[in-house]
Motif scaffolding. Sequence first.
Motif, PDB file in Angstrom:
ATOM      1  N   TRP A  85       0.901  -1.229  -0.082  1.00 40.82           N
ATOM      2  CA  TRP A  85       0.014   0.122  -0.042  1.00 40.82           C
ATOM      3  C   TRP A  85       0.840   1.350   0.115  1.00 40.82           C
ATOM      4  O   TRP A  85       1.852   1.307   0.796  1.00 40.82           O
ATOM      5  N   THR A  86       0.703   2.120  -0.970  1.00 39.37           N
ATOM      6  CA  THR A  86       1.458   3.268  -0.787  1.00 39.37           C
ATOM      7  C   THR A  86       0.334   4.372  -0.658  1.00 39.37           C
ATOM      8  O   THR A  86      -0.764   4.663  -1.320  1.00 39.37           O
ATOM      9  N   SER A  87       0.903   5.476  -0.051  1.00 33.76           N
ATOM     10  CA  SER A  87       0.100   6.756   0.354  1.00 33.76           C
ATOM     11  C   SER A  87      -0.037   7.488  -0.750  1.00 33.76           C
ATOM     12  O   SER A  87       0.556   7.333  -1.987  1.00 33.76           O
ATOM     13  N   GLU A  88      -1.218   8.457  -0.638  1.00 33.86           N
ATOM     14  CA  GLU A  88      -1.690   9.293  -1.960  1.00 33.86           C
ATOM     15  C   GLU A  88      -0.214  10.074  -2.300  1.00 33.86           C
ATOM     16  O   GLU A  88      -0.196  10.399  -3.753  1.00 33.86           O
ATOM     17  N   VAL A 121       3.534   0.754   3.060  1.00 35.43           N
ATOM     18  CA  VAL A 121       3.550  -0.456   3.812  1.00 35.43           C
ATOM     19  C   VAL A 121       3.669  -1.828   2.883  1.00 35.43           C
ATOM     20  O   VAL A 121       2.788  -1.856   2.224  1.00 35.43           O
ATOM     21  N   VAL A 122       4.409  -2.520   3.518  1.00 34.74           N
ATOM     22  CA  VAL A 122       4.802  -3.716   2.714  1.00 34.74           C
ATOM     23  C   VAL A 122       4.585  -5.054   3.650  1.00 34.74           C
ATOM     24  O   VAL A 122       5.057  -5.035   4.698  1.00 34.74           O
ATOM     25  N   VAL A 123       3.981  -5.950   2.838  1.00 37.72           N
ATOM     26  CA  VAL A 123       3.879  -7.486   3.500  1.00 37.72           C
ATOM     27  C   VAL A 123       4.688  -8.312   2.899  1.00 37.72           C
ATOM     28  O   VAL A 123       4.537  -8.391   1.801  1.00 37.72           O
ATOM     29  N   THR A 141       5.913 -10.513   7.482  1.00 34.78           N
ATOM     30  CA  THR A 141       6.574  -9.285   8.091  1.00 34.78           C
ATOM     31  C   THR A 141       5.774  -8.318   7.665  1.00 34.78           C
ATOM     32  O   THR A 141       5.879  -8.087   6.366  1.00 34.78           O
ATOM     33  N   VAL A 142       5.527  -7.226   8.439  1.00 37.11           N
ATOM     34  CA  VAL A 142       4.775  -5.845   7.918  1.00 37.11           C
ATOM     35  C   VAL A 142       5.692  -4.996   8.103  1.00 37.11           C
ATOM     36  O   VAL A 142       6.257  -4.808   9.417  1.00 37.11           O
ATOM     37  N   THR A 143       6.101  -3.969   7.307  1.00 37.04           N
ATOM     38  CA  THR A 143       7.183  -2.812   7.559  1.00 37.04           C
ATOM     39  C   THR A 143       6.508  -1.621   6.803  1.00 37.04           C
ATOM     40  O   THR A 143       5.667  -1.708   5.775  1.00 37.04           O
ATOM     41  N   ILE A 144       7.252  -0.602   7.361  1.00 38.24           N
ATOM     42  CA  ILE A 144       6.593   0.754   6.890  1.00 38.24           C
ATOM     43  C   ILE A 144       8.013   1.200   6.239  1.00 38.24           C
ATOM     44  O   ILE A 144       9.047   1.402   6.881  1.00 38.24           O
ATOM     45  N   GLU A 145       7.951   1.883   4.957  1.00 36.00           N
ATOM     46  CA  GLU A 145       9.297   2.254   4.338  1.00 36.00           C
ATOM     47  C   GLU A 145       8.661   3.798   3.974  1.00 36.00           C
ATOM     48  O   GLU A 145       7.566   4.271   3.696  1.00 36.00           O
ATOM     49  N   LYS A 146       9.940   4.519   3.997  1.00 37.82           N
ATOM     50  CA  LYS A 146       9.657   5.932   3.677  1.00 37.82           C
ATOM     51  C   LYS A 146      10.388   6.137   2.421  1.00 37.82           C
ATOM     52  O   LYS A 146      11.455   5.733   2.024  1.00 37.82           O
ATOM     53  N   VAL A 195      -1.092   6.024   7.410  1.00 37.59           N
ATOM     54  CA  VAL A 195      -0.065   4.818   7.434  1.00 37.59           C
ATOM     55  C   VAL A 195      -0.101   3.807   8.711  1.00 37.59           C
ATOM     56  O   VAL A 195      -0.152   2.701   8.354  1.00 37.59           O
ATOM     57  N   LEU A 196      -0.398   4.256   9.751  1.00 31.75           N
ATOM     58  CA  LEU A 196      -0.382   3.630  10.768  1.00 31.75           C
ATOM     59  C   LEU A 196      -1.833   2.785  10.956  1.00 31.75           C
ATOM     60  O   LEU A 196      -1.539   1.743  11.191  1.00 31.75           O
ATOM     61  N   SER A 197      -2.898   3.381  10.430  1.00 30.25           N
ATOM     62  CA  SER A 197      -3.889   2.525  10.373  1.00 30.25           C
ATOM     63  C   SER A 197      -4.052   1.301   9.330  1.00 30.25           C
ATOM     64  O   SER A 197      -4.202   0.322   9.684  1.00 30.25           O
ATOM     65  N   VAL A 198      -3.323   1.508   7.992  1.00 27.78           N
ATOM     66  CA  VAL A 198      -2.882   0.556   7.274  1.00 27.78           C
ATOM     67  C   VAL A 198      -2.075  -0.517   7.639  1.00 27.78           C
ATOM     68  O   VAL A 198      -2.328  -1.789   7.545  1.00 27.78           O
ATOM     69  N   TYR A 199      -0.871  -0.040   8.471  1.00 27.20           N
ATOM     70  CA  TYR A 199      -0.072  -0.978   9.084  1.00 27.20           C
ATOM     71  C   TYR A 199      -0.905  -2.009  10.228  1.00 27.20           C
ATOM     72  O   TYR A 199      -0.826  -3.200  10.063  1.00 27.20           O
ATOM     73  N   ASP A 200      -1.922  -1.357  10.978  1.00 25.09           N
ATOM     74  CA  ASP A 200      -2.488  -2.084  11.804  1.00 25.09           C
ATOM     75  C   ASP A 200      -3.526  -2.815  11.065  1.00 25.09           C
ATOM     76  O   ASP A 200      -3.797  -4.264  11.554  1.00 25.09           O
TER      77      ASP A 200
END
Length: 68
Positions: free
Chosen positions: A3-6, A12-14, A25-30, A53-58
């Motif tokens: 999932w990529t922000s607008e 957010v990558v699984v 593994t779920v990670t947040i990337e910038k 981003v945090l809500s998609v991660y959750d």
Amino acid sequence: MKWTSEGGAWRVVVRHTGNRHSIRTVTIEKFNKHSGEFKELHKRHTYIIPFTVLSVYDEFISLGNEVR
């Protein structure tokens, strides 16, 4: 699954290890403007992560828990 922000600054990558039903593994990337690539967050830095981003991660983590 990704999932990529607008704006394209966050992703957010699984990642699956082994088959589809194994550990995830779920990670947040910038996005890094200098290299033009997404990079994992550094443990020594402080980030202000947007709520979306945090809500998609959750959500991805809860989906992973339902599969198990």
